[in-house]
Design an enzyme around this catalytic site. Sequence first.
Site, PDB file in Angstrom:
ATOM      1  N   ASP A  67       0.832  -1.201   0.000  1.00 40.45           N
ATOM      2  CA  ASP A  67       0.000   0.000   0.000  1.00 40.45           C
ATOM      3  C   ASP A  67       0.873   1.260   0.000  1.00 40.45           C
ATOM      4  O   ASP A  67       2.083   1.184   0.228  1.00 40.45           O
ATOM      5  CB  ASP A  67      -0.963   0.012   1.191  1.00 40.45           C
ATOM      6  CG  ASP A  67      -0.276  -0.226   2.535  1.00 40.45           C
ATOM      7  OD1 ASP A  67       0.965  -0.304   2.574  1.00 40.45           O
ATOM      8  OD2 ASP A  67      -0.983  -0.330   3.545  1.00 40.45           O
ATOM      9  N   ASN A 136      -8.655   0.299  13.256  1.00 41.08           N
ATOM     10  CA  ASN A 136     -10.014   0.152  12.723  1.00 41.08           C
ATOM     11  C   ASN A 136     -10.195  -1.181  12.003  1.00 41.08           C
ATOM     12  O   ASN A 136     -11.202  -1.394  11.334  1.00 41.08           O
ATOM     13  CB  ASN A 136     -10.314   1.311  11.759  1.00 41.08           C
ATOM     14  CG  ASN A 136      -9.243   1.435  10.680  1.00 41.08           C
ATOM     15  OD1 ASN A 136      -8.361   0.586  10.582  1.00 41.08           O
ATOM     16  ND2 ASN A 136      -9.320   2.491   9.885  1.00 41.08           N
ATOM     17  N   HIS A 138      -8.257  -2.313   9.550  1.00 41.60           N
ATOM     18  CA  HIS A 138      -7.831  -2.353   8.150  1.00 41.60           C
ATOM     19  C   HIS A 138      -6.617  -3.262   7.963  1.00 41.60           C
ATOM     20  O   HIS A 138      -5.853  -3.512   8.886  1.00 41.60           O
ATOM     21  CB  HIS A 138      -7.593  -0.943   7.584  1.00 41.60           C
ATOM     22  CG  HIS A 138      -6.321  -0.267   7.993  1.00 41.60           C
ATOM     23  ND1 HIS A 138      -6.050   1.045   7.671  1.00 41.60           N
ATOM     24  CD2 HIS A 138      -5.228  -0.698   8.700  1.00 41.60           C
ATOM     25  CE1 HIS A 138      -4.859   1.375   8.138  1.00 41.60           C
ATOM     26  NE2 HIS A 138      -4.350   0.350   8.764  1.00 41.60           N
ATOM     27  N   GLU A 143     -10.002  -0.480   4.007  1.00 37.19           N
ATOM     28  CA  GLU A 143     -10.631   0.203   5.126  1.00 37.19           C
ATOM     29  C   GLU A 143     -11.994  -0.428   5.460  1.00 37.19           C
ATOM     30  O   GLU A 143     -12.573  -1.140   4.616  1.00 37.19           O
ATOM     31  CB  GLU A 143     -10.825   1.685   4.768  1.00 37.19           C
ATOM     32  CG  GLU A 143      -9.515   2.408   4.410  1.00 37.19           C
ATOM     33  CD  GLU A 143      -8.598   2.634   5.603  1.00 37.19           C
ATOM     34  OE1 GLU A 143      -7.883   1.683   5.978  1.00 37.19           O
ATOM     35  OE2 GLU A 143      -8.591   3.740   6.166  1.00 37.19           O
TER      36      GLU A 143
HETATM   37  C1  F6R Z   1       1.114  -0.329   6.339  1.00 40.85           C
HETATM   38  C2  F6R Z   1      -0.148  -1.073   6.428  1.00 40.85           C
HETATM   39  C3  F6R Z   1      -1.083  -0.795   7.538  1.00 40.85           C
HETATM   40  C4  F6R Z   1      -0.472  -1.150   8.901  1.00 40.85           C
HETATM   41  C5  F6R Z   1      -1.457  -0.928  10.042  1.00 40.85           C
HETATM   42  C6  F6R Z   1      -0.837  -1.170  11.385  1.00 40.85           C
HETATM   43  O1  F6R Z   1       1.846  -0.715   5.199  1.00 40.85           O
HETATM   44  O2  F6R Z   1      -0.409  -1.879   5.598  1.00 40.85           O
HETATM   45  O3  F6R Z   1      -2.255  -1.526   7.321  1.00 40.85           O
HETATM   46  O4  F6R Z   1      -0.078  -2.490   8.878  1.00 40.85           O
HETATM   47  O5  F6R Z   1      -1.974   0.375   9.994  1.00 40.85           O
HETATM   48  O6  F6R Z   1       0.189  -0.238  11.608  1.00 40.85           O
HETATM   49  P1  F6R Z   1       1.119  -0.321  12.898  1.00 40.85           P
HETATM   50  O7  F6R Z   1       1.917  -1.580  12.756  1.00 40.85           O
HETATM   51  O8  F6R Z   1       1.985   0.897  12.817  1.00 40.85           O
HETATM   52  O9  F6R Z   1       0.221  -0.360  14.070  1.00 40.85           O
END
Ligand code: F6R
Length: 251
Positions: A67, A136, A138, A143
Site C-alpha cells: 500500500d 479500525n 484495516h 478500510e
Molecule cells: C502499512 C499497512 C497498515 C499497517 C497498520 C498497522 O503498510 O499496511 O495496514 O499495517 O496500519 O500499523 P502499525 O503496525 O503501525 O500499528
Amino acid sequence: MNLKIFDSPEALAEAAADELFSCVKEKPASILCLATGDTPLKTYQILVDRSIANGLDFSSVHFVGLDEWVGVPSHNSGSCAYFLRRNLFDPLNIVEDRIHLFDAVSPDLNSACTKMDNLIAGLGGIDLMIVGIGMNGHVGFNEPGVSLELNCHVIELDEVTKDIGQKYFDERIQLEAGITLGFQNIMKAKKVILMANGLKKADIIKRMLEEPISERCPASILRKHQKSCTFLDSPAASKLSPVIARVSSSN
Ligand code: F6R
C-alpha cells in the site's frame, strides 16, 4: 486460520522473521509483500541481521508493495516506500528491478493499480505476505466497509487511518486516499501472516477473531484464508475469550 500467541513482542518478531527467512531459503525466487508500520519493524531488523550473518541470498526475491499514501512521493520519509527502503531494501542491497511499489503520485492511479495486478499475476502470485492490522481493522488500506471483490484499488481513507497515519510524517499532512492491494490479491497469496502487538491492539484483535466475518472489520476476512496465521504477543491477545486463545496452543 491459525493463531499463535507469543510471550513477548521480541518472540513475536523472531517468529515472523523466521517465516520470512525460511520462505526465501526454501524458494530463493520468492515473491514477498510486506507491510510497513510499527508492528513489523523489529521483524525486519531481525531478518536483515540474520540474513547478513547467514549470507541468505535475496537476489532473486521480488518485493511487491502492499500500500501507499496517495500523493505522497517515495522520497517522503513518511511513505511506505521510504520505510521499506530504509529498513529492508537498502540494508539487504535489493536491486531496483526486484522492487515493485505503487506509484502513488501517478496522474493515472488506475493504471498503477492495473500494472500491479498484472505484475503479481505475471510473477505467479505472492508467496508470503506479512501484514499488520489498523486500529479500525484495516489490512493494507482495505478500510472498514471495503468491497471484498477488489484487486488493487484507490480508496478513501477512514478517519482513524487519516488520524493515526500522521505518526509517520514529520509535519501534519493531508491524507485522503490510499492505493492498496485488495482482498482479491490478498486471498490469493499462498500464505498471509497478520501480526499485532501491544494492549492497544487487543480490542480490534478480539473483533477480528470473534465477531462474525465481515468487511466492517476487514482483517476478519483473513479467517477465510486457507493459509493465514495471526501472530500476537500476549497483550494483543489479552482480550480474547479463552476458547479462542486456546486454539493457539493446539497448533
Ligand atoms: C502499512 C499497512 C497498515 C499497517 C497498520 C498497522 O503498510 O499496511 O495496514 O499495517 O496500519 O500499523 P502499525 O503496525 O503501525 O500499528
